[in-house]
Enzyme design. Structure first.
Site, short mmCIF file in Angstrom:
data_model
loop_
_atom_site.label_atom_id
_atom_site.label_comp_id
_atom_site.label_asym_id
_atom_site.label_seq_id
_atom_site.Cartn_x
_atom_site.Cartn_y
_atom_site.Cartn_z
N ARG A 2 0.84 -1.21 0.00
CA ARG A 2 0.00 0.00 0.00
C ARG A 2 0.86 1.25 0.00
NH1 ARG A 2 -3.10 1.13 4.40
NH2 ARG A 2 -4.74 2.20 3.25
N LYS A 22 4.50 -9.03 11.52
CA LYS A 22 3.81 -9.07 10.23
C LYS A 22 4.18 -10.33 9.46
CE LYS A 22 2.84 -6.30 6.11
NZ LYS A 22 3.01 -4.98 5.47
N ARG A 40 0.47 2.09 18.80
CA ARG A 40 1.42 2.85 19.61
C ARG A 40 0.90 2.88 21.04
NH1 ARG A 40 4.04 6.32 15.86
NH2 ARG A 40 4.45 4.97 14.08
#
Length: 323
Positions: free
Chosen positions: A122, A188, A320
């Site tokens: 992306r 990931k 975060r």
């Protein structure tokens, strides 16, 4: 552009994991040692873990650190009940390959490659590739309408399908992260890229790309691969399973949209009930802090802010910590 036929022949020779000498390469490929060294460098450049073993004189022997399971179109096609798939060795991008051929495609046509020279994620990010160790798969579809909600829902649906298949082969902790990633053990594992051709609201030409880390050496701590957790994949079988499952899911999505998938998402949601920071905008980002409360029937993110639930379609999320 780098000449690919000789490096590919070298990889085919090496794929058995045995030791092979430069003399063998020369005899099989009818090239001299100088050219062999040039093509060996290309094999290295493609990210293949190749071991150099000193031989007699100035000659070297080579073997792969781990044997490769190379893609085989005949095997993949035999495992697919219907539809066409193109199996490529080296390509700029599997998504771009289909985009360039949209005029000739039928819904469900797919493309898979061993290696992408210019894989992308992306927002134009580079998707790191490595020859023969991961899956780079793209599928073409047509939808009567396209727009932000449709495309977000489509990306989420693909994530659900990929996650469920990976769970079935042993990666039980795989989760989906809004809007287009898969995570395993807080790192990931895979990404999804949906690209369109045509004006918003018209019949949409859709290309859906999926990249899954199977055995790629981890260069960043935020990534993970399936081999790292002890799962060995039969790549041809997995490509066929993914392609078939995505084709079936796309038929359902085309008919009913994202609604049939929402409960399946909730069981996989990586961000649910976690504090998150939503980054929005191009160039200069605005930051929105809240608690992720899942998604709605269109696939929009539900973000709790000061006791109120707000919905967001566009944006990029990163986790975060904050007080």
């Amino acid at each position: 552009m780098t000449e690919t036929s000789i490096p590919l022949k070298l990889i085919n020779i090496l794929s058995d994991g045995n030791v092979h000498s430069c003399k063998q390469f020369g005899e099989k490929l009818y090239i001299n040692s100088l050219n062999i060294n040039k093509h060996i460098q290309t094999v290295y450049d493609w990210g293949i873990d190749l071991l150099k073993i000193p031989g007699q004189g100035q000659s070297n022997n080579y073997r792969l650190h781990t044997p490769l399971q190379l893609l085989d179109k005949q095997v993949i096609q035999m495992l697919l009940p219907t539809g066409r798939i193109v199996v490529l060795s080296v390509i700029n991008s599997t998504n771009q390959y289909l985009i360039d051929r949209i005029a000739y495609l039928q819904p469900g046509d797919a493309c898979v490659a061993e290696y992408q020279l210019h894989g992308r994620g992306r927002r134009g990010r580079k998707w790191i590739s490595q020859f023969g160790n991961n899956i780079y798969l793209s599928i073409y579809w047509r939808l009567e309408q396209q727009g932000p909600a449709t495309l977000i829902g489509l990306s989420l649906m693909v994530g659900i399908i990929v996650a469920e298949i990976l769970q079935n082969i042993g990666a039980s902790n795989v989760q989906v992260k809004w809007p287009n990633d898969l995570y395993l053990n807080n790192r990931k594992l895979a990404g999804i890229l949906v690209e369109t051709s045509g004006r918003s609201g018209d019949i949409g030409h859709i290309v859906i790309g999926t990249g899954i880390n199977l055995a790629m050496p981890i260069m960043e701590k935020r990534w993970i691969n399936l081999k790292e957790i002890g799962i060995d994949i039969v790549r041809n079988k997995l490509v066929a399973e993914l392609t078939n499952a995505l084709r079936n899911a796309l038929l359902l999505f085309e008919r009913d949209g994202f609604a049939p998938f929402i409960l399946r998402w909730q069981a996989l949601d990586y961000l649910y009930n976690k504090p998150v920071k939503l980054l929005r905008g191009d160039g200069k980002y605005s930051e929105i802090i809240g608690i992720a409360r899942g998604i709605n029937t269109q696939g929009a993110l539900l973000l709790e802010q000061q006791g109120q639930i707000n919905t967001y379609i566009n944006g990029e999320i990163s986790l975060r910590s904050y007080t």
